[in-house]
Design an enzyme around this catalytic site. Structure first.
Site, PDB file in Angstrom:
ATOM      1  N   HIS A   1     -32.056  17.264  11.553  1.00  0.00           N
ATOM      2  CA  HIS A   1     -32.129  16.623  12.868  1.00  0.00           C
ATOM      3  C   HIS A   1     -33.516  16.012  13.094  1.00  0.00           C
ATOM      4  O   HIS A   1     -33.632  14.878  13.570  1.00  0.00           O
ATOM      5  CB  HIS A   1     -31.792  17.638  13.959  1.00  0.00           C
TER       6      HIS A   1
ATOM      7  N   ASP B   1     -27.740  13.691  17.134  1.00  0.00           N
ATOM      8  CA  ASP B   1     -27.504  14.879  17.952  1.00  0.00           C
ATOM      9  C   ASP B   1     -26.129  15.490  17.708  1.00  0.00           C
ATOM     10  O   ASP B   1     -25.993  16.713  17.605  1.00  0.00           O
ATOM     11  CB  ASP B   1     -27.667  14.540  19.438  1.00  0.00           C
TER      12      ASP B   1
END
Length: 145
Positions: A75, A121
């Site tokens: 991420h 996300d």
């Protein structure tokens, strides 16, 4: 105007100038938190991910300690790519998504930064939901040098 009034006015102006330097909280983190809850069906609070391993939370260094920490590194890297290749500000990019039966889904009509950050996300939230959570890896930054 009396001198005391001028002093009060000056104090107010100075305090407002100082307050303008305080950055607001990133809006995107609110959406990311909701995505995490969507993906894990509320089984774990989002706060559990804020200081986990070497990469979950602000910054990151060292080697990821487990699968969940690898999700956080991926991420972080995705946000880095958003900044570099897309010229995005991922912490400030607001996007449209929905919580489906198979987890978070980004709005297909969006392109560019919104879609890129949303995909970062959504992928991370789904990864978090699949990865085991090891309590011993919470708050271990001293091991991440």
């Amino acid at each position: 105007m009396y001198p005391a009034h001028l002093l009060v006015l000056l104090a107010v102006c100075v305090s407002l100038l100082g307050a303008s330097d305080i950055p607001p909280q990133p809006l995107n983190l609110v959406q990311f938190s909701s995505m995490i809850q969507c993906a894990n069906h509320g089984r774990r609070p989002t706060s559990n991910y804020m200081d986990y391993g070497c990469y979950c939370g602000k910054g990151g260094s060292g080697t990821p300690v487990d699968e969940l920490d690898r999700c956080c590194k991926i991420h972080d890297d995705c946000y880095g790519e958003a900044e570099k290749s897309q010229k995005c500000a991922p912490y400030w990019t607001w996007y449209t998504w929905k919580c489906g039966s198979d987890g978070p889904q980004c709005d297909d009509s969006k392109t560019g930064c919104q879609r890129f950050v949303c995909d970062c996300d959504a992928t991370a939230a789904k990864c978090f939901a699949k990865a085991p959570y090891n309590k011993e890896n919470y708050n271990i930054k001293t091991r991440c040098q």
